[in-house]
Design an enzyme around this catalytic site. Structure first.
Site, mmCIF file in Angstrom:
data_model
loop_
_atom_site.group_PDB
_atom_site.id
_atom_site.type_symbol
_atom_site.label_atom_id
_atom_site.label_comp_id
_atom_site.label_asym_id
_atom_site.label_seq_id
_atom_site.Cartn_x
_atom_site.Cartn_y
_atom_site.Cartn_z
ATOM 1 N N SER A 1 0.824 -1.206 0.000
ATOM 2 C CA SER A 1 0.000 0.000 0.000
ATOM 3 C C SER A 1 0.858 1.254 0.000
ATOM 4 O O SER A 1 1.968 1.270 0.559
ATOM 5 C CB SER A 1 -0.899 0.000 1.243
ATOM 6 O OG SER A 1 -1.513 1.248 1.428
ATOM 7 N N TYR B 1 -2.438 -0.223 10.063
ATOM 8 C CA TYR B 1 -2.620 -0.800 8.727
ATOM 9 C C TYR B 1 -1.331 -0.673 7.922
ATOM 10 O O TYR B 1 -0.853 -1.646 7.320
ATOM 11 C CB TYR B 1 -3.765 -0.094 8.001
ATOM 12 C CG TYR B 1 -3.868 -0.468 6.545
ATOM 13 C CD1 TYR B 1 -4.289 -1.733 6.155
ATOM 14 C CD2 TYR B 1 -3.538 0.448 5.542
ATOM 15 C CE1 TYR B 1 -4.371 -2.092 4.812
ATOM 16 C CE2 TYR B 1 -3.615 0.106 4.205
ATOM 17 C CZ TYR B 1 -4.036 -1.154 3.845
ATOM 18 O OH TYR B 1 -4.110 -1.501 2.509
#
Length: 344
Positions: free
Chosen positions: A144, A169
């Site tokens: 990501s 995350y």
């Protein structure tokens, strides 16, 4: 090839599965169908792939596609299951793995951190172990843009330091890259991490900005704009993401491994940072609705700007995402109106 696609009921996994099937590959889709967001859209995606809902709801049951018999099947399973996952690898004899399953969302990681460790760390370790023990030649996995954290230099390059994540995350995605490096080094199979930049488009996630803004505007509700709109994102259309993923999956990795490059990381973004307010205006134009705006302070774990340098993707695969937000948003709005049967 026979390819395992995890997260197949998810936004990106659904689209990747569609393209792989169309190109003649055999795909086994895996997803746990958790309730992080509306599960109805997950089941609807699977129905497009020909999976009957009754089959999709059963844990551990492999259901074959009605529309793609022999080309697509689906199993509901948790990546954390250390007994069922290795058995799946043993039974199916995959050639490659595309791991797109993860507990998504930056803000939710502040509320439910355990879900991120279970899925994104324990689950990813199980995938690596299965690849190691079942002769998988190539693991492609989702990282990501969030790993860049507090990085102020733009555009973001894969050589940049990413030691300062600002959400759990992001930390789990960084950990995936480190774990993949270790397994590539120790066991000699290829791993490719893809740092996705703000993916959007038809069948998108309901918790992401484009979906949230569109839904609120259609219902006459105000949209929540964080950091008072002073945000920029490298918005990347889903078809561009899918094209990159499939190109990387299909390319032979034997030469790469021989040359000591079994571990690789790529950015997949549009190489163009768009102001959030311009993004919102494009939605307004397509909907023919003027938004009501609620300007809010910056959210914890969020960043002001993302921008992908994709030179390595161009150099190694001759590919660069190029769909404009004008076209991408128009396609999403068309899908949204059709999915929710909105006539306006």
């Amino acid at each position: 090839m026979k390819i395992l696609v995890t997260g197949a009921a998810g936004f990106i996994g659904f689209h990747v599965s569609q393209v792989l099937i169309s190109k003649g590959h055999k795909v086994v889709g895996l997803d746990n169908i958790n309730n992080y967001y509306d599960i109805e859209i997950k089941y609807a995606r699977l129905e497009v792939l020909g999976i009957i809902r009754g089959n999709a709801e059963k844990f551990g049951h492999i259901g074959n596609s009605k529309t793609h018999p022999g080309s697509f099947s689906f199993i509901r399973m948790n990546l954390e299951d250390r007994e069922a996952l290795p058995q799946l690898f043993q039974d199916q004899k995959f050639d490659a793995v595309c791991n797109l399953a993860a507990q998504a969302g930056v803000r939710y990681s502040l509320e439910n951190p355990e879900a991120y460790i279970d899925s994104n760390v324990v689950g990813f370790l199980n995938i690596l172990e299965c690849c190691r023990h079942h002769n998988i030649k190539h693991l492609v996995y989702a990282s990501s843009s969030s790993v860049y954290g507090l990085n102020k230099k733009t555009p973001f390059e894969t050589t940049d330091n990413v030691d300062h994540p600002i959400s759990l995350y992001a930390a789990t995605k960084k950990s995936n890259e480190l774990m993949a490096h270790t397994y590539s080094h120790l066991y000699g199979f290829a791993t490719t991490g893809l740092r996705f930049f703000t993916v959007y488009g038809p069948w998108g996630r309901p918790d992401m900005a484009l979906f949230l803004f569109t839904d609120a505007m259609v219902k006459g509700k105000p949209i929540k704009i964080f950091n008072k709109g002073n945000m920029e994102r490298d918005f990347t259309y889903i078809d561009d993401i899918t094209e990159g993923v499939v190109r990387i999956l299909e390319k032979d990795t034997s030469t790469r491994i021989k040359n000591g490059k079994s571990y690789k990381i790529y950015n997949i973004g549009n190489n163009n940072s768009v102001k959030l307010l311009d993004f919102i205006e494009a939605i307004e134009v397509n909907l023919g609705i003027k938004s009501k705006r609620e300007l809010l302070p910056m959210q914890p774990g969020d960043v002001e700007k993302t921008w992908a340098n994709v030179d390595e993707l161009i150099n190694d695969y001759g590919y660069s995402p190029n769909t404009t937000i004008k076209k991408g948003i128009a396609n999403f709005i068309s899908w949204y109106k059709n999915y929710y049967q909105i006539s306006q």
